[in-house]
Motif scaffolding. Structure first.
Motif, PDB file in Angstrom:
ATOM      1  N   ASN A  49       0.809  -1.214   0.000  1.00 44.07           N
ATOM      2  CA  ASN A  49       0.000   0.000   0.000  1.00 44.07           C
ATOM      3  C   ASN A  49       0.847   1.270   0.000  1.00 44.07           C
ATOM      4  O   ASN A  49       0.428   2.282  -0.571  1.00 44.07           O
ATOM      5  CB  ASN A  49      -0.973  -0.033   1.176  1.00 44.07           C
ATOM      6  CG  ASN A  49      -2.085  -1.031   0.951  1.00 44.07           C
ATOM      7  OD1 ASN A  49      -3.077  -0.736   0.294  1.00 44.07           O
ATOM      8  ND2 ASN A  49      -1.904  -2.249   1.455  1.00 44.07           N
ATOM      9  N   LYS A  52       1.765   1.463  -3.789  1.00 47.86           N
ATOM     10  CA  LYS A  52       0.627   1.786  -4.669  1.00 47.86           C
ATOM     11  C   LYS A  52       0.128   3.207  -4.446  1.00 47.86           C
ATOM     12  O   LYS A  52      -0.163   3.935  -5.411  1.00 47.86           O
ATOM     13  CB  LYS A  52      -0.508   0.792  -4.447  1.00 47.86           C
ATOM     14  CG  LYS A  52      -0.286  -0.574  -5.054  1.00 47.86           C
ATOM     15  CD  LYS A  52      -1.570  -1.405  -5.010  1.00 47.86           C
ATOM     16  CE  LYS A  52      -2.060  -1.607  -3.602  1.00 47.86           C
ATOM     17  NZ  LYS A  52      -3.327  -2.351  -3.531  1.00 47.86           N
ATOM     18  N   THR A  56       0.184   6.299  -7.006  1.00 44.19           N
ATOM     19  CA  THR A  56      -1.070   6.950  -7.403  1.00 44.19           C
ATOM     20  C   THR A  56      -0.987   8.463  -7.217  1.00 44.19           C
ATOM     21  O   THR A  56      -1.399   9.238  -8.091  1.00 44.19           O
ATOM     22  CB  THR A  56      -2.248   6.380  -6.586  1.00 44.19           C
ATOM     23  OG1 THR A  56      -2.312   4.966  -6.757  1.00 44.19           O
ATOM     24  CG2 THR A  56      -3.562   7.001  -7.019  1.00 44.19           C
ATOM     25  N   GLY A  74      -6.047   5.766 -10.608  1.00 48.83           N
ATOM     26  CA  GLY A  74      -6.409   4.836  -9.541  1.00 48.83           C
ATOM     27  C   GLY A  74      -7.061   3.579 -10.073  1.00 48.83           C
ATOM     28  O   GLY A  74      -6.784   2.468  -9.604  1.00 48.83           O
ATOM     29  N   GLY A  78      -5.411  -0.122  -9.698  1.00 46.49           N
ATOM     30  CA  GLY A  78      -6.182  -1.149  -9.005  1.00 46.49           C
ATOM     31  C   GLY A  78      -6.432  -2.370  -9.870  1.00 46.49           C
ATOM     32  O   GLY A  78      -6.336  -3.516  -9.410  1.00 46.49           O
ATOM     33  N   SER A 268     -13.857   2.574  -2.235  1.00 48.05           N
ATOM     34  CA  SER A 268     -13.695   3.266  -3.524  1.00 48.05           C
ATOM     35  C   SER A 268     -14.357   4.639  -3.541  1.00 48.05           C
ATOM     36  O   SER A 268     -13.980   5.513  -4.340  1.00 48.05           O
ATOM     37  CB  SER A 268     -14.276   2.406  -4.649  1.00 48.05           C
ATOM     38  OG  SER A 268     -15.683   2.264  -4.502  1.00 48.05           O
TER      39      SER A 268
END
Length: 650
Positions: A49, A52, A56, A74, A78, A268
């Protein structure tokens, strides 16, 4: 792959050599069988995380990439991360079943170091293609680790530790996700050195995870002779068919996947919900993520306390109810909030009293999601065959990925159709109630255990002594005194496994209780003098339960006592054991006589609800099992009587 380690001789069960029972789940962090594994998976989730989220933020705010606009960044990241779960989960399940799990973990952590080394170059060079490749590779890393993560626990923890262990892992995963996101966002935003610090942090976390993995104990392969099938499509289908072989396990996998569908809806939408509905800035969106993560972690940890250290799937309906109630209330709490002139920071947001209801709803719905998911994971681990447990978990990962993709597509379609975000939350609350109800009707064990949990915690104060004598595996007869109309429900609450009961056919005429016992597939029996054919059919059905390796519950008195004393035992239990021998576990319910559900000398049962007040203390004493050859009605009665007397003596 370290084949020397994979083939090294090890004890048949690491759990068998486990230390003495510990006071709570946190004590596992002081034990080698759990602590290195916990911190290995924690570091991996945090690193995933951190990487990522930093990537992002970088492509959203710091780089201008024509072919990857910020609005799609994103979504693309994902999708790339989740793609390996669809392609390689089946293969990873096979590898986990075939090889030593420590060797698999070390292989995965070595792979993480290589991927993070490549990612460090990508951050330093600001190369989006390289970093997108690393996203896919980190998805592969997580795909390989997933089956190991959940197949490892049942090999090192016993049944009474499994819920607590899963709770710790779920809590650790969500805390790691939270910390990784926060660290990634903060580091990459530092002027001038942000990307370099992210690169260093990713490699350092990978090295730390590999170092901790070195201390994980070796575990035997559960199916060392397995032949690996490399075709991902064929093997994915084979894994799903393998999971469908156990109805309860497969439908539990669907329930877990639904939880990921449910959670993905909220995760989300946090940025848009914070901006468009709550009128907050990006820090408010981060606050929602913090609250959600803490809620999941708290619910996961509460499972051990509420289950009394058993795999208690009765918590699943409780979790489903809470998820729907607070998701629906989130819709009502977020309607009509006043729009300020400027976006609110965290302090200004929390200064508005109406916002606290939103925060509370979010915390509680995620807490109940933790109560919902942890017992399901534990049930899948306990009920799956050890030889292909990792492949079952791989099937779960495939279903999770499909449900999360479906979640993104459905929510996107609803928003495009003009739904507001609060309306989406209300829709998911209603859908959750419908899906949960459907699952509980398909697998009534969840509903039965929930009723047993409520009765044993909220109606009575129920305490079990000698619970270790109830077998976790294999056939056995549970023989108990018969004091009330809810004796069977209390025995359900005490047992970690389902029980099929032999019960007087007249009890099926009692409203509500009759329907409950039919749902539990209880076996009706009539006295031989009244209906010889029904009597013989019940004896044969009871023997069939034992042949299938399940637990059979029987009340040898044949009827509920009318004066509180133990009546003579009938010979039906001996006839069952003659057809199918099995151990017999004597049991005694105590302090139940005179309660609402028992008979009384002057009047029937269930006529004075509060004659003993609320939350009466009742108990169950469980004795050591007897071999079938040792059992006769009088001797068994004396054993049960002794257990009743031991309670009275206390």
């Amino acid at each position: 792959m370290d084949t020397e380690l994979a083939s090294a001789p090890v004890p048949a069960s690491a759990a068998a050599a486990a230390p003495a029972p510990h006071p709570n789940q946190f004590a596992l962090l002081r034990q080698r069988r759990f602590a290195p594994f916990f911190w290995t998976q924690f570091s991996g989730a945090a690193n995933d995380n951190l990487f990522k989220f930093a990537f992002t933020v970088m492509v959203t705010y710091q780089l201008q990439v024509d072919w990857l606009p910020p609005s799609l960044a994103g979504l693309v990241i994902g999708a790339l991360f989740i793609l390996p779960f669809l392609l390689f989960s089946a293969t990873s399940g096979q590898l986990t079943d075939k090889f030593d799990k420590r060797s698999m973990i070390r292989l995965v952590k070595n792979l993480e170091i290589g991927i993070m080394g490549l990612a460090a170059f990508g951050f330093w060079a600001a190369s989006v293609p390289v970093l997108l490749t690393c996203v896919f590779l980190m998805g592969l890393h997580s795909t390989l680790f997933g089956p190991v993560k959940y197949a490892y626990l049942p090999q090192v923890l016993d049944e009474r530790e499994l819920t607590g262990g899963n709770g710790m892992v779920e809590m650790g995963t969500f805390v790691a996700i939270l910390l990784g996101n926060v660290a990634g966002g903060l580091l990459v935003a530092l002027p001038g050195v942000g990307r370099d610090l992210v690169a260093v942090a990713c490699v350092a976390m990978a090295l730390a995870g590999r170092a901790v993995a070195q201390a994980i104990p070796s575990l035997p392969a559960t199916d060392p002779g397995l032949r690996i099938h490399w075709n991902p499509v064929a093997e994915t289908w084979r894994n799903l068919q393998l999971a469908r072989g156990n109805v309860v396990v497969f439908r539990s996998l669907l329930g877990i996947s639904w939880m990921w569908f449910f959670g993905a809806v909220f995760l989300s939408q946090f940025p848009s919900f914070a901006k468009e509905v709550l009128h907050g800035d990006e820090h408010v969106a981060s606050l929602l993520l913090v609250v959600f993560s803490i809620g999941i972690g708290t619910g996961s940890l509460l499972c051990e306390v509420l289950s009394r250290r058993h795999v208690e799937i009765g918590l699943v309906p409780l979790g489903a109810i809470g998820m729907s109630v607070f998701a629906a209330d989130l819709y009502f709490a977020s309607r009509g909030l006043a729009a300020p002139q400027a976006a609110l920071g965290v302090g200004a947001f929390l200064a508005v009293a109406a916002h606290w209801r939103v925060v509370a709803d979010l915390a509680l719905l995620s807490l109940f999601a933790g109560l919902y998911s942890v017992p399901m994971y534990a049930l899948v681990q306990m009920r799956s065959q050890p030889t292909h447990r990792a492949r079952i978990i791989a099937a779960n990962n495939i279903l999770n990925a499909l449900f999360m993709i479906a979640s993104a597509l459905i929510v996107g379609a609803l928003l495009k159709a003009g739904w507001t975000i609060p309306q989406v939350f209300l829709g998911i609350a209603v859908a959750n109630a419908v899906v949960a109800g459907y699952i509980f009707l398909l697998v009534p064990e969840y509903l039965l255990r929930f009723i047993a949990w409520v009765l044993s915690r909220l109606v009575y104060r129920f305490r079990v002594r000698g619970a270790a004598h109830i077998p976790v595996h294999g056939a056995a007869v549970l023989a108990c005194n018969h004091v009330s109309f809810v004796d069977a429900v209390l025995l359900m609450a005490a047992s970690p496994r389902p029980i099929r009961f032999v019960m007087d056919h007249r009890i099926f005429r009692v409203p509500v209780l009759g329907a409950l016992f039919r749902l539990a597939k209880a076996i009706p029996i009539a006295p031989r003098s009244e209906d010889a054919a029904a009597y013989e059919a019940a004896i044969e059905a009871a023997a069939g339960v034992l042949r299938e390796g399940d637990l059979l519950g029987i009340f040898p008195e044949g009827a509920i006592t009318r004066d509180g004393t133990l009546q003579a035992f009938k010979g039906g239990i001996v006839k069952i054991l003659e057809k199918q021998p099995a151990p017999v576990v004597p049991m005694a319910l105590t302090d139940l006589w005179g309660s609402f559900f028992s008979r009384i000398e002057r009047g029937g049962a269930m006529v004075r609800p509060f004659r003993r007040g609320m939350f009466n203390r009742v108990g169950l004493n469980v004795g050591a099992p007897l071999e079938a050859a040792q059992v006769d009605p009088q001797g068994l009665r004396e054993r049960v009587l002794a257990l009743m007397g031991s309670a009275a003596a206390r």
